[in-house]
Design a protein around this motif. Structure first.
Motif, PDB file in Angstrom:
ATOM      1  N   ALA A  83       0.860  -1.176   0.000  1.00  0.00           N
ATOM      2  CA  ALA A  83       0.000   0.000   0.000  1.00  0.00           C
ATOM      3  C   ALA A  83       0.900   1.231   0.000  1.00  0.00           C
ATOM      4  N   PRO A  84       1.113   1.883  -1.132  1.00  0.00           N
ATOM      5  CA  PRO A  84       2.000   3.040  -1.165  1.00  0.00           C
ATOM      6  C   PRO A  84       1.539   4.114  -0.175  1.00  0.00           C
ATOM      7  N   ALA A  85       2.482   4.670   0.555  1.00  0.00           N
ATOM      8  CA  ALA A  85       2.160   5.666   1.579  1.00  0.00           C
ATOM      9  C   ALA A  85       2.038   7.038   0.948  1.00  0.00           C
ATOM     10  N   ILE A  86       0.843   7.644   1.030  1.00  0.00           N
ATOM     11  CA  ILE A  86       0.643   8.973   0.418  1.00  0.00           C
ATOM     12  C   ILE A  86       0.176  10.011   1.434  1.00  0.00           C
ATOM     13  N   GLY A  87      -0.290   9.606   2.601  1.00  0.00           N
ATOM     14  CA  GLY A  87      -0.745  10.566   3.602  1.00  0.00           C
ATOM     15  C   GLY A  87      -2.176  11.027   3.365  1.00  0.00           C
ATOM     16  N   TRP A  88      -2.692  11.766   4.339  1.00  0.00           N
ATOM     17  CA  TRP A  88      -4.095  12.199   4.301  1.00  0.00           C
ATOM     18  C   TRP A  88      -4.265  13.475   3.479  1.00  0.00           C
ATOM     19  N   LYS A 126      10.518   1.275   1.249  1.00  0.00           N
ATOM     20  CA  LYS A 126      10.538   2.623   0.696  1.00  0.00           C
ATOM     21  C   LYS A 126       9.169   3.010   0.159  1.00  0.00           C
ATOM     22  N   LYS A 127       8.535   2.113  -0.582  1.00  0.00           N
ATOM     23  CA  LYS A 127       7.227   2.410  -1.152  1.00  0.00           C
ATOM     24  C   LYS A 127       6.174   2.570  -0.065  1.00  0.00           C
ATOM     25  N   ALA A 128       6.354   1.835   1.043  1.00  0.00           N
ATOM     26  CA  ALA A 128       5.400   1.910   2.148  1.00  0.00           C
ATOM     27  C   ALA A 128       5.689   3.073   3.094  1.00  0.00           C
ATOM     28  N   LEU A 157      -6.912   3.058   4.200  1.00  0.00           N
ATOM     29  CA  LEU A 157      -6.623   2.833   2.786  1.00  0.00           C
ATOM     30  C   LEU A 157      -7.672   3.549   1.939  1.00  0.00           C
ATOM     31  N   ASP A 158      -7.226   4.155   0.830  1.00  0.00           N
ATOM     32  CA  ASP A 158      -8.206   4.772  -0.064  1.00  0.00           C
ATOM     33  C   ASP A 158      -8.707   3.750  -1.078  1.00  0.00           C
ATOM     34  N   GLY A 159      -9.519   4.189  -2.037  1.00  0.00           N
ATOM     35  CA  GLY A 159     -10.114   3.278  -3.003  1.00  0.00           C
ATOM     36  C   GLY A 159      -9.116   2.613  -3.919  1.00  0.00           C
ATOM     37  N   ASP A 160      -7.933   3.205  -4.048  1.00  0.00           N
ATOM     38  CA  ASP A 160      -6.869   2.617  -4.863  1.00  0.00           C
ATOM     39  C   ASP A 160      -5.873   1.843  -4.017  1.00  0.00           C
ATOM     40  N   GLU A 161      -6.223   1.620  -2.759  1.00  0.00           N
ATOM     41  CA  GLU A 161      -5.392   0.896  -1.795  1.00  0.00           C
ATOM     42  C   GLU A 161      -4.049   1.572  -1.540  1.00  0.00           C
ATOM     43  N   ASN A 162      -4.043   2.912  -1.592  1.00  0.00           N
ATOM     44  CA  ASN A 162      -2.929   3.674  -1.074  1.00  0.00           C
ATOM     45  C   ASN A 162      -3.114   3.846   0.424  1.00  0.00           C
ATOM     46  N   ALA A 163      -2.011   3.930   1.158  1.00  0.00           N
ATOM     47  CA  ALA A 163      -2.089   4.132   2.601  1.00  0.00           C
ATOM     48  C   ALA A 163      -2.147   5.629   2.906  1.00  0.00           C
ATOM     49  N   THR A 215      -1.407   6.431  17.362  1.00  0.00           N
ATOM     50  CA  THR A 215      -0.361   7.010  16.517  1.00  0.00           C
ATOM     51  C   THR A 215      -0.524   6.532  15.075  1.00  0.00           C
ATOM     52  N   ASP A 216      -0.208   7.428  14.148  1.00  0.00           N
ATOM     53  CA  ASP A 216      -0.312   7.164  12.711  1.00  0.00           C
ATOM     54  C   ASP A 216       0.996   7.640  12.089  1.00  0.00           C
ATOM     55  N   ASP A 217       1.886   6.688  11.714  1.00  0.00           N
ATOM     56  CA  ASP A 217       3.223   7.087  11.284  1.00  0.00           C
ATOM     57  C   ASP A 217       3.324   7.428   9.804  1.00  0.00           C
ATOM     58  N   VAL A 218       2.241   7.257   9.048  1.00  0.00           N
ATOM     59  CA  VAL A 218       2.189   7.773   7.682  1.00  0.00           C
ATOM     60  C   VAL A 218       1.513   9.139   7.673  1.00  0.00           C
TER      61      VAL A 218
END
Length: 441
Positions: free
Chosen positions: A53-58, A120-122, A400-406, A424-427
């Motif tokens: 799940a690529p980490a993109i943040g809120w 890295k991707k996560a 996770l969003d609809g595209d399964e990004n974190a 805690t939310d580290d992304v």
């Protein structure tokens, strides 16, 4: 063993084709939960299933989704990879902003290189801030107005505990003690190293700790240095275990062993038993092995690496130790495979609705090696007579969003001084605060 010092053609192919690696789960996650989880036959693969799940943040203004009857808001934002929590007696909240030590040696080889790309991707490769921050909600509105650097220049700090006027921190390689006075917003005194912990190659770097109820002992988690001992068991000395440290003498002993990667620690309020959350092994399929929470017996052996979930032998481990497997204890409660369950907190004293009166909150960081994904939420396991009772219930989802990004990844959970649940939310670099929803909301 095949080794490579730089990406090979095969590793590049693997990276480009990560979504195609491994296999697909046949069990619903619920089948792998509870006191008697369904355990299929192992499905070993040449390379692990990879489903990141690529980490993109809120996005601006977005937040997790609370269960009905609950509400969630940000307690503190703009943190630097917040991982672990500790609530001081005066209500101040400490958060360890931390990541893996940059100085750790990293194993080589195709699998290790792929794992690095996964991390890295996560979003798991940001430099460690190596500090603990203090958050204070001075006006009681559920938002931390004051933020100070409580302790700095640490070494990937994680677990924290206060006993009297002594504050303990578990770094990746050692436990340190600092002086503390109630109300302090930073540590002024010089720390003292209490004990060294296994370090060097840290397959699992997080070290947690908790004080006994009378304050005489500390219990310290140390994860394994490998998946299933593939680096050699001589590299696992003192690992995959919970240590007991006597505060008065400084002596320590192994309290429980065979726990691949124990993280969360908490005292069950009725029985007084120590409980932990454990991340189990990989590379034998999307459906194995369930991560779990369990009470921890003094002297207990929980299987790793020779067996899993009691006495299910892991045939990859050679030579085997049948006399140890015969003693392996089955955990109390499975949380589903590859959920990366980390922080735990018993709910006694919670100000949340009655459904959460007696049980355990669990932060699930989420899988990188399962199809479909598992975890990425906070759950609640109800208890009866000191043991889990029933199926897990979602508390906080939507990471996770609809595209399964974190958008975020939950790590630790803790009740604050007013009985709200902190996460805690580290992304998302946020500490979330879960409360009962306002009437009519």
């Amino acid at each position: 063993m095949f080794r490579a010092t730089r990406p090979t053609a095969l590793s590049i192919v693997l990276t480009l084709g990560l979504a195609a690696c491994g296999e697909t789960a046949t069990l619903q996650v619920a089948d792998g939960t509870g006191a008697a989880p369904k355990l299929p036959a192992p499905n070993a693969t040449t390379f692990p299933t990879v489903n990141i799940a690529p980490a993109i943040g809120w996005p601006q203004g977005a937040k997790p989704t609370p269960a009905p009857g609950l509400a969630v808001a940000a307690f503190a934002q703009g943190l630097d990879h917040p991982r672990w929590l500790y609530v001081l007696p005066n209500g101040d909240v400490l958060v360890a902003e931390s990541n893996a030590p940059a100085s750790d040696q990293k194993p080589s080889g195709i699998k290790a290189w792929v794992a690095g790309r996964v991390m890295k991707k996560a979003g798991a490769t940001v430099p460690s801030a190596d500090r603990i921050s203090l958050l204070r909600d001075a006006d009681g509105d559920g938002v931390a107005e004051l933020r100070t650097v409580f302790a700095k220049d640490l070494h990937s700090p994680f677990g924290m505990a206060l006993v009297g006027d002594e504050f303990y921190v578990a770094n990746a390689d050692s436990v340190w003690r600092f002086p503390y006075r109630e109300g302090d917003t930073s540590i002024a005194g010089k720390g003292v190293k209490v004990t060294d912990l296994p370090a060097g190659i840290n397959h699992h770097w997080t070290k947690n700790l908790i004080a006994s109820r009378d304050g005489s002992k500390l219990y310290i988690t140390v994860g394994s240095n490998s998946n299933v001992g593939e680096n050699g068991m001589e590299m696992e000395q003192g690992r995959a275990a919970i240590w007991e440290l006597d505060r008065a003498s400084g002596k320590k002993r192994l309290f429980a062993t065979g726990l691949r990667n124990p993280n969360g620690l908490a005292w069950e309020p009725d029985t007084g038993a120590l409980w932990t959350a454990v991340n189990e092994r990989d590379e034998i399929g999307s459906d194995l092995v369930p991560d779990y929470v369990t009470s921890v017996q003094d002297g207990g052996f929980y299987g790793w690496p020779y067996s899993y979930y009691g006495q299910h032998v892991d045939v990859r481990v050679k030579p085997q130790q049948p006399e140890l497997v015969a003693k392996a204890l089955a955990p109390d409660y499975a949380l589903g495979p590859h959920t990366a369950s980390l922080g735990i907190a018993f709910s006694r004293g919670s100000a949340l609705p009655a459904a959460y009166a007696n049980g355990l909150f669990v932060g699930q960081h989420g899988s990188w090696n399962r199809k479909p994904k598992s975890g990425y939420k906070v759950i609640f396991v109800s208890f009866k007579n000191g043991k889990p009772d029933g199926v897990p219930a979602d508390v906080l989802t939507g990471f996770l969003d609809g595209d399964e990004n974190a958008l975020g990844r939950p790590v630790d959970v803790r009740l604050d001084a007013r009985g709200a649940l902190l996460v805690t939310d580290d992304v998302g670099n946020t500490v979330w605060r879960v409360t009962a929803a306002a009437p009519g909301a």
